[in-house]
Design a protein around this motif. Structure first.
Motif, short mmCIF file in Angstrom:
data_model
loop_
_atom_site.label_atom_id
_atom_site.label_comp_id
_atom_site.label_asym_id
_atom_site.label_seq_id
_atom_site.Cartn_x
_atom_site.Cartn_y
_atom_site.Cartn_z
N LEU A 250 -2.05 -1.42 10.51
CA LEU A 250 -2.12 -2.15 9.20
C LEU A 250 -1.65 -1.29 8.12
O LEU A 250 -1.41 -2.28 6.88
CB LEU A 250 -3.60 -3.38 9.46
N ILE A 251 -2.81 -0.49 7.90
CA ILE A 251 -2.21 0.07 6.56
C ILE A 251 -0.73 0.87 6.32
O ILE A 251 -0.71 0.92 5.33
CB ILE A 251 -3.73 1.32 6.66
N ALA A 252 -0.34 1.44 7.88
CA ALA A 252 0.84 1.91 7.82
C ALA A 252 1.60 1.52 7.39
O ALA A 252 3.04 1.47 6.53
CB ALA A 252 0.80 2.79 9.13
N GLY A 253 1.76 -0.49 7.59
CA GLY A 253 2.89 -1.50 7.51
C GLY A 253 2.20 -1.86 6.56
O GLY A 253 2.83 -3.29 6.51
N ARG A 255 0.12 -3.75 5.26
CA ARG A 255 -1.16 -5.31 5.53
C ARG A 255 -2.40 -5.66 5.51
O ARG A 255 -2.90 -6.53 4.98
CB ARG A 255 -0.54 -5.71 6.72
N LEU A 256 -2.48 -3.81 5.11
CA LEU A 256 -4.28 -3.79 4.56
C LEU A 256 -3.80 -3.00 3.55
O LEU A 256 -3.37 -1.39 3.53
CB LEU A 256 -5.12 -3.22 5.76
N LEU A 257 -4.58 -3.29 2.91
CA LEU A 257 -5.06 -2.34 1.76
C LEU A 257 -6.39 -1.07 1.56
O LEU A 257 -6.69 -1.95 1.63
CB LEU A 257 -4.47 -2.76 0.07
N THR A 258 -5.92 0.20 1.53
CA THR A 258 -7.38 0.58 1.54
C THR A 258 -8.15 0.49 -0.23
O THR A 258 -7.23 0.30 -1.13
CB THR A 258 -7.66 1.81 1.32
N ASP A 259 -9.64 0.47 -0.40
CA ASP A 259 -9.95 0.90 -2.10
C ASP A 259 -9.85 1.99 -2.52
O ASP A 259 -10.18 3.16 -1.48
CB ASP A 259 -11.13 0.38 -1.73
#
Length: 320
Positions: A250-253, A255-259
């Motif tokens: 999801l991060i790679a796509g 769709r999820l953002l990291t802080d």
């Protein structure tokens, strides 16, 4: 799953299917069989009552499995000396399947073990011949839309004796078994997977997003995963490693953002939240269509029975 979220009938069918499959795998392990292999040995035996073994196509239609998967299982059983696959004299492109003497012996031993386990699992609802078991089976058949029976035989439960059935005769539902639950679970799961495929999302990813739904700010990815797994992980459900991989996907796509200050803190993008809300709504609509017209009393009876089977499966698994 928090107490505020009531599990749906489809989710309970899926959980029960996973538990039954795991329990059968463990029971059959001493015989060198898996649940999938047993699930084709039984129909091969049943469909060979007239002396002519089924083709791989007929076996696929009977079991509801994909033909390519049936072929893979048949080759493994042939390699183990349990099945032979002679050419079909009526169709040079097809093969027929039948049990060897060893295959028949192994199947009968496996059948006894599975029937014993099935009787223990369904004991709280009156056993395989009980009214509640029969009612559950009828409900599952109704969910499937049509009876998963061959015109050549009436396959009552996994590996039980069969009897010839006229092609125009109504199928009489017998006691529910792991096969019926598995087929119903697979049918419901295929709808869910089709919905996720449309938005390029996996089930594991959806589990992560569901855990993040309702959170206002970033969440620690490891806490989210541990919260999904819970203190008593269920067999067949996504593992911690699989959910960690889903987070990475999801991060790679995007769709999820990291802080920026802590890469372990994640939050869904606005677009991802909207997409997940859309597919959730579509899933609910599909579920409503699946259960439309089924009397509420039948659904409640199915849920009670499935709850008992799930609980019983845990106890049986612990004794294996």
């Amino acid at each position: 799953m928090g107490p505020q979220h009531e599990p749906t009938t489809g989710f309970l069918i899926w959980r029960t299917s996973l538990k039954l499959r795991t329990a059968v795998d463990r029971v059959l392990k001493p015989l060198g069989l898996t649940h999938a292999q047993y699930s084709v040995l039984g129909p091969i035996s049943a469909l060979s009552q007239d002396g002519r073994g089924p083709s791989q196509r007929e076996l696929a239609d009977f079991t509801g499995l994909e033909p390519i998967y049936v072929s893979k299982l048949a080759r493994a059983l042939e390699k183990a000396g349990l099945v032979v696959r002679p050419d079909d004299p009526d169709d040079p492109r097809a093969v027929r399947l039948s049990l060897t003497d060893q295959g028949g012996q192994v199947f009968r031993a496996a059948r006894d073990l599975v029937h014993q386990m099935h009787a223990e699992l369904t004991a709280p609802i009156g056993g395989p011949a009980g009214d509640r078991d029969r009612d559950l089976r009828q409900t599952l058949l109704l969910l499937l839309g049509d009876a998963p029976f061959s015109a050549r035989t009436n396959h009552r439960t996994e590996g039980e004796s069969t009897m010839s059935t006229p092609t125009n005769a109504p199928v009489q539902a017998g006691p529910v078994g792991g096969r019926e639950i598995n087929i119903a679970a697979a049918a419901a799961r295929s709808v869910r997977d089709a919905l996720f495929a449309k938005i390029d999302m996996t089930f594991d990813q959806s589990v992560v997003l569901r855990a993040l739904t309702g959170r206002d700010g970033p969440a620690d990815r490891h806490e989210v995963v541990r919260g999904v797994i819970g203190p008593d992980p269920l067999p067949g459900l996504p593992t911690e490693a699989e959910l960690d991989q889903a987070v990475d996907e999801l991060i790679a796509g995007g769709r999820l953002l990291t802080d920026a200050t802590d890469p372990n803190l994640v939050t869904p993008t606005v677009a991802c939240r909207e997409l997940y809300a859309e597919v959730t709504a579509a899933t609910l609509r599909a579920g409503a269509e699946l259960y439309a017209g089924i009397p509420q009393a039948d659904l409640l009876a199915a849920r009670r029975v499935l709850d008992v089977v799930v609980e019983r499966a845990a106890a049986v698994r612990a004794e294996l």
